[in-house]
Scaffold this motif. Sequence first.
Motif, PDB file in Angstrom:
ATOM      1  N   LEU A 178      33.031 101.577  -6.697  1.00  0.00           N
ATOM      2  CA  LEU A 178      32.409 102.762  -6.178  1.00  0.00           C
ATOM      3  C   LEU A 178      33.062 103.409  -5.016  1.00  0.00           C
ATOM      4  N   CYS A 212      28.639  97.055  -5.767  1.00  0.00           N
ATOM      5  CA  CYS A 212      27.595  96.660  -6.853  1.00  0.00           C
ATOM      6  C   CYS A 212      28.049  95.431  -7.410  1.00  0.00           C
ATOM      7  N   HIS A 249      30.682  94.277  -9.166  1.00  0.00           N
ATOM      8  CA  HIS A 249      31.087  94.191 -10.719  1.00  0.00           C
ATOM      9  C   HIS A 249      32.550  93.208 -10.621  1.00  0.00           C
ATOM     10  N   GLU A 262      30.737 101.680 -15.886  1.00  0.00           N
ATOM     11  CA  GLU A 262      29.272 101.512 -15.720  1.00  0.00           C
ATOM     12  C   GLU A 262      28.704 102.519 -14.932  1.00  0.00           C
ATOM     13  N   GLU A 263      29.363 102.776 -13.584  1.00  0.00           N
ATOM     14  CA  GLU A 263      28.554 103.268 -12.455  1.00  0.00           C
ATOM     15  C   GLU A 263      28.450 104.895 -12.997  1.00  0.00           C
ATOM     16  N   HIS A 296      25.223  98.910  -3.711  1.00  0.00           N
ATOM     17  CA  HIS A 296      25.536 100.264  -3.388  1.00  0.00           C
ATOM     18  C   HIS A 296      25.772 100.317  -2.048  1.00  0.00           C
TER      19      HIS A 296
END
Length: 379
Positions: free
Chosen positions: A73, A93, A95, A128-129, A347
């Motif tokens: 992010l 997040c 990942h 994905e985000e 986040h």
Amino acid sequence: MTDTFYSKLAKVRHYIHEHPEISEQEYEATKYIKNYLSELEIKPLDYPLETGVIAEIGSGLPIIALRADIDALPIVERTNLDYASSNGAMHACGHDFHQTSLLGAAEILKEREAELNGTVRLIFQPAEENFQGGYKVIEAGGLENVSAIIGYHNNPHLKPGQIGLRSGAIMAGVEQFKVIVNGVSAHAARPDLGVDTVLVITTIINNLQNIVSRTVSPFESAVLSVTHIDVGTTWNVLPANGYFEGTIRSFDPEVRLSVIERFEKVVKAVSQQFDARVEINWGNAPNVTFNDRDLTPIIFENSKKFAEVIETLPSTGGEDFAAYQEKIPGVFAFVGSNGEENAPDWHHDDFIVRDESLPVAVNYFVESAFALLNHFKKE
Ligand SMILES: [Zn+2]
Ligand SMILES: [Zn+2]
């Protein structure tokens, strides 16, 4: 998992954590994964993906897919970890953790390749985000011949060693809407000569709030929130244009569709009543992450071999794993990654995943693959 393997994976994760890339920019991650797999003698398949990697272990049918997302992010990290990122992006997040656990699972599955009753397809998914990656993988053909797909998200509210799972919805269907209303401007003292955009917007919003309370079953749930209105500039002019925006969350694909349908009906009916023109824009947002009712109990039972499995409540967040479940049956779990009372949520700039969670995540991928290959082989 041996101590050596655990230390190796922890180091891999720290490296990935330190080098995050945002959605659709995962070029270095893609190279890293390809190298890692090549060293294991797993060849990435030739799918037309700009970023992300798909590879296979084993051969023949059935095929079970394991999916991990790999993007970060645009958040400035404030964890003070010695492997914190300093490039303006952050794995806030977790990942990095998902990606590492799938690399770890690949290593074990490769060692045990002879025992596989078919093929395991590894999907290292980009983006994905922004909810684009799942569709990119599907468009590229990533689900071809796949019988079922397995995924998970780390969950800071569960402890390392725990898995949260449930049949049906585990993450919300998310809708993002923006409704633009065009009326006709007039002097505030002569509303009869215009079309009052302010009144159209407020009437629509009032009517939208009847949808959940009057049309969704009390045994189901949905949330509709209008969060932003922009209309008008001063006290004595009725403005010509304005808009409002917000979000809908739901946990059943049918409820989701019926709320969307009602939403459009209400907006159109009210605007017609006032002779205003409206435009509804739906943003990119994922459907309900909906766990298959036949396969989830199999994964639930099977995971008790290596984890404490808890029947979890769904999260109101969204997850683009839903894109796969629109096409094929899938199971999505939560893997405990912190468990402390004030653990920062997804986040947040101080979000932390604990390394101790890695063995359960790796086992979840490996053992779920074996369980489903055996299940589909018998069918
Ligand atoms: Zn996220
Ligand atoms: Zn995530």
